[in-house]
Structure formats: C-alpha cells, structure tokens
Design a protein around this motif. Sequence first.
Motif, short mmCIF file in Angstrom:
data_model
loop_
_atom_site.label_atom_id
_atom_site.label_comp_id
_atom_site.label_asym_id
_atom_site.label_seq_id
_atom_site.Cartn_x
_atom_site.Cartn_y
_atom_site.Cartn_z
N ARG A 97 1.21 -1.23 -0.40
CA ARG A 97 -0.28 -0.52 0.10
C ARG A 97 0.78 1.44 0.34
O ARG A 97 0.33 2.42 -0.45
N ALA A 98 2.14 1.17 1.19
CA ALA A 98 2.87 2.40 0.61
C ALA A 98 3.52 2.77 -0.08
O ALA A 98 3.44 4.05 -0.93
N ARG A 99 4.29 1.77 -1.58
CA ARG A 99 4.96 1.34 -2.17
C ARG A 99 3.65 1.84 -3.20
O ARG A 99 3.78 3.05 -4.44
N LEU A 100 2.55 1.39 -3.75
CA LEU A 100 1.21 2.34 -4.61
C LEU A 100 1.26 3.40 -4.20
O LEU A 100 1.13 4.29 -5.60
N ARG A 101 1.28 4.07 -2.94
CA ARG A 101 0.89 5.59 -2.59
C ARG A 101 1.61 6.29 -3.11
O ARG A 101 1.30 7.49 -3.68
N ALA A 102 3.20 5.47 -2.90
CA ALA A 102 4.01 6.23 -3.63
C ALA A 102 4.75 6.34 -4.88
O ALA A 102 4.46 7.65 -5.91
N LEU A 103 3.96 5.68 -5.84
CA LEU A 103 3.46 5.75 -6.94
C LEU A 103 2.49 6.93 -7.54
O LEU A 103 2.46 6.63 -8.80
N GLY A 104 1.75 6.41 -6.49
CA GLY A 104 0.81 7.33 -7.13
C GLY A 104 0.70 8.93 -8.20
O GLY A 104 0.22 9.13 -9.64
N ARG A 132 20.47 12.09 -9.00
CA ARG A 132 20.00 12.97 -9.42
C ARG A 132 18.50 13.96 -9.95
O ARG A 132 18.98 13.21 -10.04
N THR A 133 18.96 15.24 -9.80
CA THR A 133 17.69 15.93 -10.05
C THR A 133 17.72 16.87 -10.09
O THR A 133 18.39 17.93 -10.00
N THR A 134 17.64 17.74 -10.96
CA THR A 134 17.20 18.95 -11.27
C THR A 134 16.18 19.75 -10.64
O THR A 134 15.03 19.11 -10.60
N GLY A 135 16.16 20.98 -10.12
CA GLY A 135 14.97 21.50 -9.96
C GLY A 135 15.62 21.55 -8.23
O GLY A 135 16.28 20.83 -7.22
N ARG A 136 14.53 21.82 -7.05
CA ARG A 136 14.60 21.63 -5.90
C ARG A 136 14.10 20.31 -5.19
O ARG A 136 13.01 19.79 -6.37
N THR A 137 14.75 19.92 -4.52
CA THR A 137 13.69 19.04 -3.70
C THR A 137 13.00 19.22 -2.74
O THR A 137 13.07 20.18 -1.97
N THR A 138 11.28 18.62 -2.36
CA THR A 138 11.10 19.46 -1.32
C THR A 138 10.51 18.29 -0.15
O THR A 138 10.03 18.24 0.44
N GLY A 139 12.04 17.08 -0.14
CA GLY A 139 12.04 16.20 0.84
C GLY A 139 10.82 14.83 0.43
O GLY A 139 10.42 14.07 1.74
N ARG A 140 9.86 14.95 -0.62
CA ARG A 140 9.17 14.06 -0.69
C ARG A 140 10.73 12.18 -1.33
O ARG A 140 11.38 12.72 -1.61
N SER A 141 9.88 11.76 -2.30
CA SER A 141 10.11 10.20 -2.01
C SER A 141 10.69 10.46 -3.00
O SER A 141 10.30 11.24 -4.03
N ALA A 142 11.95 9.46 -4.00
CA ALA A 142 11.99 9.90 -5.63
C ALA A 142 11.18 9.23 -6.64
O ALA A 142 11.02 10.28 -7.52
N GLY A 143 10.19 8.81 -6.43
CA GLY A 143 9.46 8.36 -6.74
C GLY A 143 7.76 9.07 -7.09
O GLY A 143 7.44 9.47 -8.26
N THR A 144 7.96 9.97 -6.39
CA THR A 144 7.10 11.61 -6.14
C THR A 144 7.72 12.34 -6.53
O THR A 144 7.12 13.58 -6.81
N GLU A 145 8.88 12.75 -6.35
CA GLU A 145 9.50 14.04 -6.58
C GLU A 145 9.00 14.53 -8.35
O GLU A 145 9.15 15.78 -8.21
N ALA A 146 9.28 13.79 -9.32
CA ALA A 146 9.37 14.13 -10.70
C ALA A 146 7.64 13.71 -11.44
O ALA A 146 8.08 14.11 -12.35
N SER A 147 7.08 13.98 -10.74
CA SER A 147 5.37 13.58 -10.77
C SER A 147 5.03 15.10 -11.29
O SER A 147 5.34 16.57 -10.48
N TRP A 148 4.30 15.54 -12.16
CA TRP A 148 4.04 16.94 -12.38
C TRP A 148 2.26 16.52 -11.59
O TRP A 148 2.01 18.12 -12.21
N THR A 149 2.26 15.71 -10.58
CA THR A 149 0.74 16.14 -10.29
C THR A 149 0.92 16.47 -9.09
O THR A 149 -0.03 15.58 -8.08
N GLY A 150 2.74 15.23 -8.21
CA GLY A 150 2.84 15.63 -6.94
C GLY A 150 3.53 16.45 -7.01
O GLY A 150 4.22 16.93 -6.02
#
Length: 164
Positions: A7-14, A146-164
């Motif tokens: 459930r946690a993995r699915l939530r992170a992938l959401g 590595r990611t570009t831009g600011r990080t917000t402390g979210r997990s790597a799976g949600t960091e790159a989403s335009w919805t989260g």
Amino acid sequence: MAANSPRARLRALGPELLGFAAAGICAYAADLGLFIWLRGPVGLDPLTAKSLSFVAGCSVAYAGNALGTYRRKSAGISRLRQYAVFFAVNIAGALVQLLCIAVSHYGLGFTSQRADTVSGAGIGMALATVLRFWGTRTLVFRSTGRTTGRTTGRSAGTEASWTG
C-alpha cells in the motif's frame, strides 16, 4: 503503515502513475484518432495505419513524460538518446499491439474496422501500456540519484511527478 508495504509503495507511485496516465491519454487520443482516419477515409490496411499512428502517439507520449511526469529526473544522457530509448520501449509496445491486430484480423478473421480498432487500440493498448510503464520508468527516465530543480523532501518516486 510500514514503509515497504504494498500500500505504501502504491501510494508513493500514485503521482507518477497519474502523470504517466495523463501523458498516455493524450498519446492514446493522437494514436486512436490518426488510426481511425488512416484506416477509414484514407483506406490504409490496418497494420500500416497502426504503424503510422504509433509514431504520432509515441512522440506525444515522450513530450508529455519528458516535459511533465519525469521532467525533474536527469538520466545523464541527451534528450535525443533518451527519445531513442523511449522509442525502442514503445516499439516493443507497438509490436504487442500489432500482434493483437494480426491475430484478430488475419488469424481469427475479424476484418471490420471496429474489430481492428478493438484489437489494436483496446486490447493491444492495455497490454502494451504495462510494458511501456515499466520501460519508461526503468530504462528511459531512471533515477541516477540526481534531480534538477528543488527537492521538497518527498520520496524519489513522487519528486518527478507533475501531479504531486
């Protein structure tokens, strides 16, 4: 809830799944619309029509994923090379769709435009989408730490989403 629970993995992938789906819906509309037009008024055979509509849909999907869903992920490769890998992943998905059309049209004898649309853009697309999601996230936009831009402390799976 445990961090490694399904459930946690699915939530992170959401958010990633939502972004991928949004890009996919736009690509699906381009693919389906062009396929119907090429198959109907233009009068192309189903495999040629699907091949051409695939290229248009693939380009729309790449743009949506590169500029939206995975915009903050840096794979350390050029956009051209990234598109080439994305295109290869999508060719594998297209082969799944073409196989569905070939089996339906030539193997089972369902030769109507509707049957070709259901087998290629319905059943084939559903099967190909699973393959494309896996390939897109693991081969094209894989995380290098590595990611570009600011990080917000979210997990790597949600960091790159335009919805989260």
